[in-house]
Design an enzyme around this catalytic site. Structure first.
Site, PDB file in Angstrom:
ATOM      1  N   ARG A  78       4.428  -8.684  -6.544  1.00 25.80           N
ATOM      2  CA  ARG A  78       5.537  -9.483  -5.899  1.00 25.80           C
ATOM      3  C   ARG A  78       6.413 -10.329  -6.917  1.00 25.80           C
ATOM      4  O   ARG A  78       7.563 -10.564  -6.590  1.00 25.80           O
ATOM      5  CB  ARG A  78       4.914 -10.421  -4.785  1.00 25.80           C
ATOM      6  CG  ARG A  78       5.597 -11.408  -4.252  1.00 25.80           C
ATOM      7  CD  ARG A  78       4.939 -12.077  -3.238  1.00 25.80           C
ATOM      8  NE  ARG A  78       3.681 -12.562  -3.370  1.00 25.80           N
ATOM      9  CZ  ARG A  78       2.893 -13.254  -2.663  1.00 25.80           C
ATOM     10  NH1 ARG A  78       3.134 -13.447  -1.285  1.00 25.80           N
ATOM     11  NH2 ARG A  78       1.716 -13.907  -3.019  1.00 25.80           N
ATOM     12  N   TYR A 116      -1.450 -21.918  -9.493  1.00 24.99           N
ATOM     13  CA  TYR A 116      -2.803 -21.693  -9.817  1.00 24.99           C
ATOM     14  C   TYR A 116      -3.142 -21.156 -11.166  1.00 24.99           C
ATOM     15  O   TYR A 116      -2.434 -20.615 -11.936  1.00 24.99           O
ATOM     16  CB  TYR A 116      -3.487 -20.394  -8.957  1.00 24.99           C
ATOM     17  CG  TYR A 116      -3.600 -20.876  -7.544  1.00 24.99           C
ATOM     18  CD1 TYR A 116      -3.612 -22.245  -6.945  1.00 24.99           C
ATOM     19  CD2 TYR A 116      -3.992 -19.913  -6.545  1.00 24.99           C
ATOM     20  CE1 TYR A 116      -3.866 -22.607  -5.722  1.00 24.99           C
ATOM     21  CE2 TYR A 116      -4.179 -20.157  -5.177  1.00 24.99           C
ATOM     22  CZ  TYR A 116      -4.158 -21.522  -4.663  1.00 24.99           C
ATOM     23  OH  TYR A 116      -4.497 -21.700  -3.480  1.00 24.99           O
ATOM     24  N   ARG A 152       3.634 -23.646   0.354  1.00 24.55           N
ATOM     25  CA  ARG A 152       2.732 -23.932   1.682  1.00 24.55           C
ATOM     26  C   ARG A 152       3.325 -23.880   2.925  1.00 24.55           C
ATOM     27  O   ARG A 152       2.835 -23.470   4.006  1.00 24.55           O
ATOM     28  CB  ARG A 152       1.964 -25.066   1.440  1.00 24.55           C
ATOM     29  CG  ARG A 152       1.191 -25.291   0.014  1.00 24.55           C
ATOM     30  CD  ARG A 152       0.030 -24.098   0.046  1.00 24.55           C
ATOM     31  NE  ARG A 152      -0.834 -24.195  -1.308  1.00 24.55           N
ATOM     32  CZ  ARG A 152      -1.763 -23.495  -1.369  1.00 24.55           C
ATOM     33  NH1 ARG A 152      -2.148 -22.778  -0.627  1.00 24.55           N
ATOM     34  NH2 ARG A 152      -2.588 -23.754  -2.530  1.00 24.55           N
ATOM     35  N   GLU A 167      -8.383 -17.739   8.108  1.00 25.41           N
ATOM     36  CA  GLU A 167      -7.068 -18.616   7.539  1.00 25.41           C
ATOM     37  C   GLU A 167      -6.048 -18.594   9.004  1.00 25.41           C
ATOM     38  O   GLU A 167      -6.037 -17.952   9.862  1.00 25.41           O
ATOM     39  CB  GLU A 167      -6.339 -17.229   6.798  1.00 25.41           C
ATOM     40  CG  GLU A 167      -4.805 -17.756   6.222  1.00 25.41           C
ATOM     41  CD  GLU A 167      -4.585 -16.578   4.932  1.00 25.41           C
ATOM     42  OE1 GLU A 167      -3.351 -16.445   5.194  1.00 25.41           O
ATOM     43  OE2 GLU A 167      -5.209 -16.081   4.264  1.00 25.41           O
TER      44      GLU A 167
END
Length: 385
Positions: A210, A261, A274, A376
């Site tokens: 990706r 990250y 987010r 989630e």
């Protein structure tokens, strides 16, 4: 004829700040919180949050986008409504009879949390949709929004990261040719998401593919909102929404931006924001990415589903607070992914407490992208017509 994806790459000197070249060398991109003078209220009562959308002037132009979670599509397939359907995702459900043969339909590899249930996720537009096929991407376009979907071809021996990169390049080809060049929301459903493939977890390989495609073709400074969830029923799929103008990315003050990250989570970070909001002032849509029990970049409360649920709800509350006004009156649609479907009722109570009893809610059984995460939750708030 199958179109080959364009793979023109950016100069290495102009990587966006979410690229792995910057990991460990820069702080997560800080976006100004889009507060408005009439934000919705976030009330906390004995540890439980609830959202109340403040009243505002109606959207005179009409809401360009709606989502419907349905078990029966008869009313949406009527002659008056069918031509407004952008695309459909099925969970435990095959392509519905009566759906236009050119309308995008994706059979997700996830099942409803209730065994034997069948659920359809239907995206509709306020203006008629035109269906189109560009390469392997099946899509639809209204005046304001594009929807597209494709299946990952994992039949050969090509590494998953190359398959994912190729799929995303096809998506960018579709967006360019359709005239909707700004992706605003992705859903990535990957079979066996946390299993090993030739020495590396499949989700980590997915992230590499990706990001390679985003480095080559994404025009936005921050990657779009997204969810990445695993399933065991069918094949890996990607579907998405796009527009002519870019969405505004939103980050969670409780969490490290996913694209920043540290390397312990793989050679490339997950490329998503987010949340994001999109549309003109007073008629904005809010899309919240898949959200879990992560604080900073670390999983919290391993093995404790109730504690993970509470942490997840705190993260969702923080995101909605930062997002500020989502456009006035509107509707919440919430989708949960549960490793153990037996916790469905507990999760539903928490979701109802936060987003209200009138919110649309569906619960799916799925594998979260980290083996130590048990659930989630994603959500969107769409303005009223």
């Amino acid at each position: 004829m199958l179109l080959l994806p364009c793979a023109v790459r950016r100069c290495r000197a102009c990587f966006p700040p979410w690229h792995s070249a910057y990991r460990g060398t820069c702080a997560p991109r800080q976006l100004p919180p889009p507060f408005c003078s009439q934000p919705f209220c976030a009330n906390e009562n004995q540890g439980k949050f609830s959202l109340a959308i403040s009243a505002g002037s109606p959207n005179e132009a009409g809401a360009p986008l709606r989502v419907h979670y349905e078990r029966d599509l008869a009313h949406l397939l009527s002659p008056e409504s069918a031509h407004h359907i952008l695309g459909v995702a099925g969970y435990g459900a095959a392509r519905p009879a009566g759906l236009h043969p050119a309308c995008p339909f994706i059979a997700a590899p996830l099942q409803p949390a209730v065994a034997g249930d069948k659920i359809f996720e239907v995206w509709t537009a306020s203006t008629p949709a035109t269906h189109t096929q560009i390469g392997p991407v099946s899509g639809s376009c209204s005046a304001e929004t594009a929807f597209g979907a494709l299946v990952l071809d994992e039949a050969g021996t090509i590494p998953l990261e190359q398959t994912v990169e190729r799929a995303y390049l096809y998506i960018f080809d579709f967006l360019d040719q359709a005239g909707f060049r700004e992706p605003i929301r992705f859903w990535n459903y990957l079979t066996a998401i946390t299993e090993d493939e030739q020495g590396m977890e499949r989700y980590r390989r997915f992230n590499t593919g990706r990001q390679n495609a985003f480095t080559a073709r994404l025009r936005q400074p921050v990657p779009p909102a997204a969810s990445g969830v695993g399933g065991h029923h069918g094949v890996s799929v990607i579907y998405f929404l796009a527009a002519r103008t870019a969405a505004e990315a939103i980050e969670n003050p409780r969490q490290t931006s996913a694209y920043a990250y540290p390397p312990i989570y793989g050679p490339t970070s997950p490329s998503f924001s987010r949340a994001c909001r999109h549309g003109p002032a007073g008629a904005q849509s809010l899309f919240i990415s898949g959200t879990a029990s992560i604080v900073g970049h670390e999983t919290r409360h391993r093995g404790d589903v109730e504690a993970q649920l509470a942490e997840t709800m705190a993260n969702l509350h923080a995101l909605t607070k930062v997002a500020g006004c989502a456009g006035g009156p509107g509707d919440w649609a919430v989708k949960t992914y549960l490793r153990d479907p037996s916790c469905r009722e507990t999760v539903d109570r928490a979701v109802t407490a936060l987003f209200g009893p009138d919110s649309q809610r569906i619960h799916l059984q799925g594998d979260i992208c980290r083996a130590d995460l048990l659930l989630e939750i994603e959500a969107c708030h769409l303005p009223e017509p």
